[in-house]
Design a protein around this motif. Structure first.
Motif, PDB file in Angstrom:
ATOM      1  N   GLY A 125       0.802  -1.217   0.000  1.00  0.00           N
ATOM      2  CA  GLY A 125       0.000   0.000   0.000  1.00  0.00           C
ATOM      3  C   GLY A 125       0.832   1.263   0.000  1.00  0.00           C
ATOM      4  N   ILE A 126       0.273   2.319   0.567  1.00  0.00           N
ATOM      5  CA  ILE A 126       0.892   3.644   0.517  1.00  0.00           C
ATOM      6  C   ILE A 126       2.182   3.687   1.330  1.00  0.00           C
ATOM      7  CG2 ILE A 126       0.566   6.073   1.063  1.00  0.00           C
ATOM      8  CD1 ILE A 126      -1.006   5.061  -1.359  1.00  0.00           C
ATOM      9  N   ARG A 127       2.208   3.064   2.526  1.00  0.00           N
ATOM     10  CA  ARG A 127       3.448   3.054   3.313  1.00  0.00           C
ATOM     11  C   ARG A 127       4.581   2.403   2.531  1.00  0.00           C
ATOM     12  NH1 ARG A 127       3.484  -0.637   8.455  1.00  0.00           N
ATOM     13  NH2 ARG A 127       3.253  -2.156   6.772  1.00  0.00           N
ATOM     14  N   ASP A 128       4.324   1.253   1.924  1.00  0.00           N
ATOM     15  CA  ASP A 128       5.378   0.553   1.182  1.00  0.00           C
ATOM     16  C   ASP A 128       5.896   1.411   0.037  1.00  0.00           C
ATOM     17  OD1 ASP A 128       4.906  -1.504   2.913  1.00  0.00           O
ATOM     18  OD2 ASP A 128       3.837  -2.772   1.491  1.00  0.00           O
ATOM     19  N   ALA A 129       4.997   2.112  -0.647  1.00  0.00           N
ATOM     20  CA  ALA A 129       5.415   2.986  -1.738  1.00  0.00           C
ATOM     21  C   ALA A 129       6.271   4.139  -1.213  1.00  0.00           C
ATOM     22  CB  ALA A 129       4.188   3.527  -2.473  1.00  0.00           C
ATOM     23  N   LEU A 130       5.870   4.724  -0.091  1.00  0.00           N
ATOM     24  CA  LEU A 130       6.666   5.803   0.495  1.00  0.00           C
ATOM     25  C   LEU A 130       8.048   5.320   0.918  1.00  0.00           C
ATOM     26  CD1 LEU A 130       4.014   7.629   2.715  1.00  0.00           C
ATOM     27  CD2 LEU A 130       5.238   8.620   0.781  1.00  0.00           C
ATOM     28  N   GLU A 131       8.121   4.151   1.530  1.00  0.00           N
ATOM     29  CA  GLU A 131       9.419   3.633   1.980  1.00  0.00           C
ATOM     30  C   GLU A 131      10.348   3.359   0.806  1.00  0.00           C
ATOM     31  OE1 GLU A 131       8.270   1.583   6.266  1.00  0.00           O
ATOM     32  OE2 GLU A 131       8.508   0.289   4.500  1.00  0.00           O
ATOM     33  N   ARG A 132       9.800   2.883  -0.297  1.00  0.00           N
ATOM     34  CA  ARG A 132      10.650   2.653  -1.471  1.00  0.00           C
ATOM     35  C   ARG A 132      11.180   3.968  -2.038  1.00  0.00           C
ATOM     36  NH1 ARG A 132       6.827  -1.603  -2.441  1.00  0.00           N
ATOM     37  NH2 ARG A 132       5.477  -0.207  -3.645  1.00  0.00           N
ATOM     38  N   CYS A 133      10.351   5.014  -1.984  1.00  0.00           N
ATOM     39  CA  CYS A 133      10.762   6.316  -2.532  1.00  0.00           C
ATOM     40  C   CYS A 133      11.702   7.074  -1.606  1.00  0.00           C
ATOM     41  CB  CYS A 133       9.535   7.183  -2.806  1.00  0.00           C
ATOM     42  SG  CYS A 133       8.506   6.605  -4.145  1.00  0.00           S
ATOM     43  N   LEU A 134      11.441   6.991  -0.290  1.00  0.00           N
ATOM     44  CA  LEU A 134      12.156   7.829   0.658  1.00  0.00           C
ATOM     45  C   LEU A 134      13.345   7.137   1.308  1.00  0.00           C
ATOM     46  CD1 LEU A 134       9.055   9.421   2.443  1.00  0.00           C
ATOM     47  CD2 LEU A 134      10.254  10.193   0.392  1.00  0.00           C
ATOM     48  N   ASN A 135      13.461   5.814   1.112  1.00  0.00           N
ATOM     49  CA  ASN A 135      14.573   5.038   1.686  1.00  0.00           C
ATOM     50  C   ASN A 135      14.661   5.165   3.200  1.00  0.00           C
ATOM     51  OD1 ASN A 135      15.603   3.741  -0.580  1.00  0.00           O
ATOM     52  ND2 ASN A 135      16.817   5.527  -1.177  1.00  0.00           N
ATOM     53  N   LEU A 136      13.515   5.192   3.871  1.00  0.00           N
ATOM     54  CA  LEU A 136      13.496   5.187   5.325  1.00  0.00           C
ATOM     55  C   LEU A 136      12.163   4.640   5.795  1.00  0.00           C
ATOM     56  CD1 LEU A 136      13.050   8.809   6.753  1.00  0.00           C
ATOM     57  CD2 LEU A 136      12.283   8.073   4.516  1.00  0.00           C
ATOM     58  N   LYS A 137      12.127   4.269   7.075  1.00  0.00           N
ATOM     59  CA  LYS A 137      10.933   3.658   7.643  1.00  0.00           C
ATOM     60  C   LYS A 137       9.811   4.692   7.776  1.00  0.00           C
ATOM     61  CE  LYS A 137       9.373   1.017  11.692  1.00  0.00           C
ATOM     62  NZ  LYS A 137       8.232   1.901  12.035  1.00  0.00           N
ATOM     63  N   VAL A 138       8.604   4.277   7.422  1.00  0.00           N
ATOM     64  CA  VAL A 138       7.423   5.122   7.560  1.00  0.00           C
ATOM     65  C   VAL A 138       6.478   4.467   8.562  1.00  0.00           C
ATOM     66  CG1 VAL A 138       5.403   6.082   6.366  1.00  0.00           C
ATOM     67  CG2 VAL A 138       7.630   6.024   5.213  1.00  0.00           C
ATOM     68  N   ASN A 139       6.049   5.228   9.551  1.00  0.00           N
ATOM     69  CA  ASN A 139       5.106   4.706  10.544  1.00  0.00           C
ATOM     70  C   ASN A 139       3.691   4.807   9.992  1.00  0.00           C
ATOM     71  OD1 ASN A 139       7.132   4.379  12.633  1.00  0.00           O
ATOM     72  ND2 ASN A 139       7.158   6.616  12.756  1.00  0.00           N
ATOM     73  N   ALA A 140       2.980   3.684   9.993  1.00  0.00           N
ATOM     74  CA  ALA A 140       1.617   3.656   9.453  1.00  0.00           C
ATOM     75  C   ALA A 140       0.854   2.519  10.110  1.00  0.00           C
ATOM     76  CB  ALA A 140       1.642   3.492   7.933  1.00  0.00           C
ATOM     77  N   SER A 141      -0.447   2.465   9.842  1.00  0.00           N
ATOM     78  CA  SER A 141      -1.303   1.442  10.433  1.00  0.00           C
ATOM     79  C   SER A 141      -2.116   0.748   9.349  1.00  0.00           C
ATOM     80  CB  SER A 141      -2.269   2.084  11.444  1.00  0.00           C
ATOM     81  OG  SER A 141      -3.254   1.160  11.876  1.00  0.00           O
ATOM     82  N   ASP A 142      -2.269  -0.578   9.507  1.00  0.00           N
ATOM     83  CA  ASP A 142      -3.131  -1.329   8.602  1.00  0.00           C
ATOM     84  C   ASP A 142      -4.517  -1.455   9.233  1.00  0.00           C
ATOM     85  OD1 ASP A 142      -4.150  -2.799   6.554  1.00  0.00           O
ATOM     86  OD2 ASP A 142      -3.198  -4.689   7.138  1.00  0.00           O
ATOM     87  N   GLY A 143      -5.095  -0.350   9.615  1.00  0.00           N
ATOM     88  CA  GLY A 143      -6.399  -0.317  10.264  1.00  0.00           C
ATOM     89  C   GLY A 143      -6.907   1.102  10.293  1.00  0.00           C
ATOM     90  N   LYS A 144      -7.927   1.341  11.095  1.00  0.00           N
ATOM     91  CA  LYS A 144      -8.524   2.669  11.177  1.00  0.00           C
ATOM     92  C   LYS A 144      -7.719   3.582  12.097  1.00  0.00           C
ATOM     93  CE  LYS A 144     -13.267   0.999  10.647  1.00  0.00           C
ATOM     94  NZ  LYS A 144     -14.574   0.922  11.328  1.00  0.00           N
ATOM     95  N   LEU A 145      -7.762   4.873  11.813  1.00  0.00           N
ATOM     96  CA  LEU A 145      -7.216   5.903  12.686  1.00  0.00           C
ATOM     97  C   LEU A 145      -8.296   6.951  12.913  1.00  0.00           C
ATOM     98  CD1 LEU A 145      -3.654   6.443  11.151  1.00  0.00           C
ATOM     99  CD2 LEU A 145      -4.262   5.096  13.153  1.00  0.00           C
TER     100      LEU A 145
END
Length: 291
Positions: A125-145
């Motif tokens: 999803g979006i976190r994985d895409a961001l991590e590939r682009c930014l080369n660093l860990k992105v904090n995210a949730s696979d649920g509701k916020l």
């Protein structure tokens, strides 16, 4: 450095009209944090931020924030698995295409990226895409916020409690709530929120199109009530009418941005009858508005 950058932003960003605005702003707290969010959500942060700026895409917003002294970059938007509703909206592919130029940006090495969006941490999803682009860990949730739920393990962000106390979920798509064995008929109006519906909602990631046979397949023939919630981004400037057709009672409310926004149009017809079509009065909306 900061004063000259603000001047640039005033000239290039805040004084121009952005087509589908992405808003970014610095928080007022002692820690250096920036929020990148949508036009429909920024009002939630008015008491917690400094001056607001706008950009037409996520890449421009991130690049401007990287010029500042900041530890945390917080992206706050409605989302669903593989999609984030900010700017024109991004799926994983369009996000990677736009942000690919950031892959070797050394300024990102000292930042923490928090993605405050429902299902932002879903697989591929979006976190994985961001991590590939930014080369660093992105904090995210696979649920509701929102509505009591926040990101786990975030120690340094002042947004943790603020997001947790959001009156809505940071999701898009549509939600359906059903109460069966409903015998109150037209004597008692349904509650304003979903607390008393007593069910886990069904999440639609595409459009709602229910028929009598769809309801019958769930054992719903009579004595039930349904609530749908969704967001619509207006595709072009014009006059809009919102309609429903139901056999028995119906209530429709159209808000600006979210349920905390201005009520733009509504009708209440909570009565027993055959198929009746009801409509709001004319509502003037601008391209990019969210209702």
């Amino acid at each position: 450095m900061f004063s000259s950058l603000v001047k640039i932003k005033e000239n290039n960003l805040t004084k121009r009209v952005c087509k589908n605005e992405i808003i970014f702003a610095k928080t007022l707290g002692k820690d250096s944090e920036w929020i990148i969010t949508s036009k429909s959500l920024i009002n939630y942060f008015d008491k917690n931020i400094e001056r607001k700026f706008c950009a037409n895409n996520l890449l421009d917003a991130i690049n401007h924030v990287l010029e500042e002294e900041t530890k945390n970059i917080n992206i706050v938007a409605h989302g669903s698995p593989g999609f984030i509703d900010i700017g024109n909206g991004y799926n994983s592919l369009t996000l990677e295409k736009e942000l690919s130029s950031l892959k070797n940006n050394s300024k990102l090495n000292k930042h923490e990226i928090n993605l405050w969006s429902c299902y932002g941490g879903s697989s591929n999803g979006i976190r994985d895409a961001l991590e590939r682009c930014l080369n660093l860990k992105v904090n995210a949730s696979d649920g509701k916020l929102g509505k009591g739920k926040s990101l786990e393990g975030i120690k340094h962000s002042e947004l943790n409690n603020l997001i947790s106390n959001f009156p809505e979920y940071l999701t898009n798509g549509s939600y359906q709530y059903i109460t069966t064995n409903y015998t109150q008929r037209n004597y008692i109006m349904p509650p304003e929120d979903n607390a008393d519906w007593g069910v886990t909602p069904i999440h639609y990631q595409t459009s709602i199109y229910e028929t009598n046979s769809d309801f019958a397949s769930q054992g719903l023939h009579d004595y039930f009530r349904i609530r749908w919630e969704t967001y619509i981004r207006i595709p072009e400037t014009g006059t809009y009418y919102f309609k429903t057709s139901t056999d028995d009672g119906q209530i429709l409310k159209v808000y600006s941005n979210n349920q905390s926004g201005a009520l733009l149009g509504s009708f209440t017809d909570w009565n027993l009858h055959g198929v009746v079509t009801k409509s709001t009065s004319a509502i003037s909306l601008t391209q990019g508005d969210v209702v």
